[in-house]
Design a protein around this motif. Sequence first.
Motif, PDB file in Angstrom:
ATOM      1  N   LEU A   9       0.819  -1.222   0.000  1.00  7.47           N
ATOM      2  CA  LEU A   9       0.000   0.000   0.000  1.00  7.47           C
ATOM      3  C   LEU A   9       0.856   1.277   0.000  1.00  7.47           C
ATOM      4  O   LEU A   9       0.331   2.355   0.301  1.00  7.47           O
ATOM      5  N   ALA A  27      -0.478   4.247  -1.637  1.00  2.67           N
ATOM      6  CA  ALA A  27      -1.784   4.754  -1.179  1.00  2.67           C
ATOM      7  C   ALA A  27      -1.658   5.658   0.046  1.00  2.67           C
ATOM      8  O   ALA A  27      -2.665   6.173   0.540  1.00  2.67           O
ATOM      9  N   LEU A  40     -10.345   4.085  -0.927  1.00  3.79           N
ATOM     10  CA  LEU A  40      -9.790   2.735  -1.117  1.00  3.79           C
ATOM     11  C   LEU A  40     -10.894   1.685  -1.218  1.00  3.79           C
ATOM     12  O   LEU A  40     -11.997   1.880  -0.706  1.00  3.79           O
ATOM     13  N   SER A  41     -10.554   0.547  -1.839  1.00  2.00           N
ATOM     14  CA  SER A  41     -11.484  -0.591  -1.881  1.00  2.00           C
ATOM     15  C   SER A  41     -11.629  -1.174  -0.470  1.00  2.00           C
ATOM     16  O   SER A  41     -10.794  -0.913   0.416  1.00  2.00           O
ATOM     17  N   ASN A  60      -8.508  -3.062   0.576  1.00  8.39           N
ATOM     18  CA  ASN A  60      -7.377  -2.211   0.959  1.00  8.39           C
ATOM     19  C   ASN A  60      -7.637  -1.479   2.281  1.00  8.39           C
ATOM     20  O   ASN A  60      -6.707  -1.252   3.055  1.00  8.39           O
ATOM     21  N   ARG A  61      -8.881  -1.121   2.534  1.00 12.02           N
ATOM     22  CA  ARG A  61      -9.183  -0.512   3.845  1.00 12.02           C
ATOM     23  C   ARG A  61      -8.847  -1.489   4.960  1.00 12.02           C
ATOM     24  O   ARG A  61      -8.309  -1.131   6.002  1.00 12.02           O
ATOM     25  N   ARG A 110      -6.639  -3.792   4.850  1.00 15.76           N
ATOM     26  CA  ARG A 110      -5.170  -3.851   4.980  1.00 15.76           C
ATOM     27  C   ARG A 110      -4.656  -2.674   5.808  1.00 15.76           C
ATOM     28  O   ARG A 110      -3.727  -2.827   6.601  1.00 15.76           O
ATOM     29  N   VAL A 111      -5.250  -1.508   5.590  1.00 20.41           N
ATOM     30  CA  VAL A 111      -4.822  -0.336   6.374  1.00 20.41           C
ATOM     31  C   VAL A 111      -5.120  -0.599   7.854  1.00 20.41           C
ATOM     32  O   VAL A 111      -4.313  -0.273   8.737  1.00 20.41           O
ATOM     33  N   SER A 166      -9.886 -10.810  -1.800  1.00 19.44           N
ATOM     34  CA  SER A 166      -9.412 -10.025  -0.648  1.00 19.44           C
ATOM     35  C   SER A 166      -9.362 -10.873   0.616  1.00 19.44           C
ATOM     36  O   SER A 166      -8.476 -10.701   1.453  1.00 19.44           O
ATOM     37  N   ASP A 168      -6.235 -12.918   0.324  1.00 19.11           N
ATOM     38  CA  ASP A 168      -5.050 -12.068   0.519  1.00 19.11           C
ATOM     39  C   ASP A 168      -4.853 -11.776   2.004  1.00 19.11           C
ATOM     40  O   ASP A 168      -3.739 -11.802   2.517  1.00 19.11           O
TER      41      ASP A 168
END
Length: 255
Positions: A134, A137, A145-146, A149-150, A152-153, A179, A182
């Motif tokens: 990321l 980003a 974000l998708s 990805n949120r 992941r944050v 996701s 992942d």
Amino acid sequence: MSDLRTRDTGAPVLRLENIVRSYGPVRAVDGVSFSAVPGQFIALLGPNGAGKSTLFQLLSGLFTPDSGLIEVMGHDMRRDPVPALASLGIVFHQSTLDLELTVRGNLLFHAGLHGIPGAIAKQRIARELERLGLADAADKKAGSLSGGNRRRVELARAMLHEPRVLLMDEATVGLDIQSRADLRKLILSLRDERGVAILWATHLTDEVADADRVIVLHKGKILRDTTPAELVASTGKASVEEAFLSLTAPPPKAA
Ligand code: ADP
């Protein structure tokens, strides 16, 4: 690392002893005891209403149990909550990011709450974002974000203060299949590379296969605490899903 994951001796990073929490007449958590050692990935598998959220609220210090003991790194959550909570990272199933802030802003805010000095916070944020793919980003608004990805944050945020125990509360809810896969891979790498103990609450049996241990929770009680393979073998069923259903599904009504 496998000896770390399977050993049952040594100092636990997380210990629960006979935890009880009721809502009126409902015993949501009813005498739960277990420990986790470093580098262990434990799936807490239970149907809706099993008591998973209540247990996570107790573990994250939002409520105290009616009775019983929670220790994180040897610190009693009730008497010594600050060092206990400092050793825990938490990802909830509902997003708790500030969507108007940038990714970096969200992470800096969390670092400030944990008293991490600015220069160290910047280094760790760069390291975590890089690890999670990321890095590009960092200056985007979290809201752009998708969902994957949120999440992941949120994982990066949970790891910023370098906890020894990571609590994942139904963290794949609302994510697509890719996701979800992942996120599981990222979790396994945290276990293997940093020796973090992970407690992964889920009602989805397909999320249990990679776990070192599976704890089946039903109506507030632990029904099994074993490996996924032994769970299947002990019930004589063909899969984790069938084993789980045989333990937790209500008996069919008589005709
Ligand atoms: P899970 O997360 O596994 O779905 P919960 O911890 O949410 O399980 O719920 C466990 C039990 O406690 C359920 O019977 C639920 O109805 C009850 N419960 C949970 N939260 C409350 C609450 N705030 N007030 C009353 N009952 C609750």
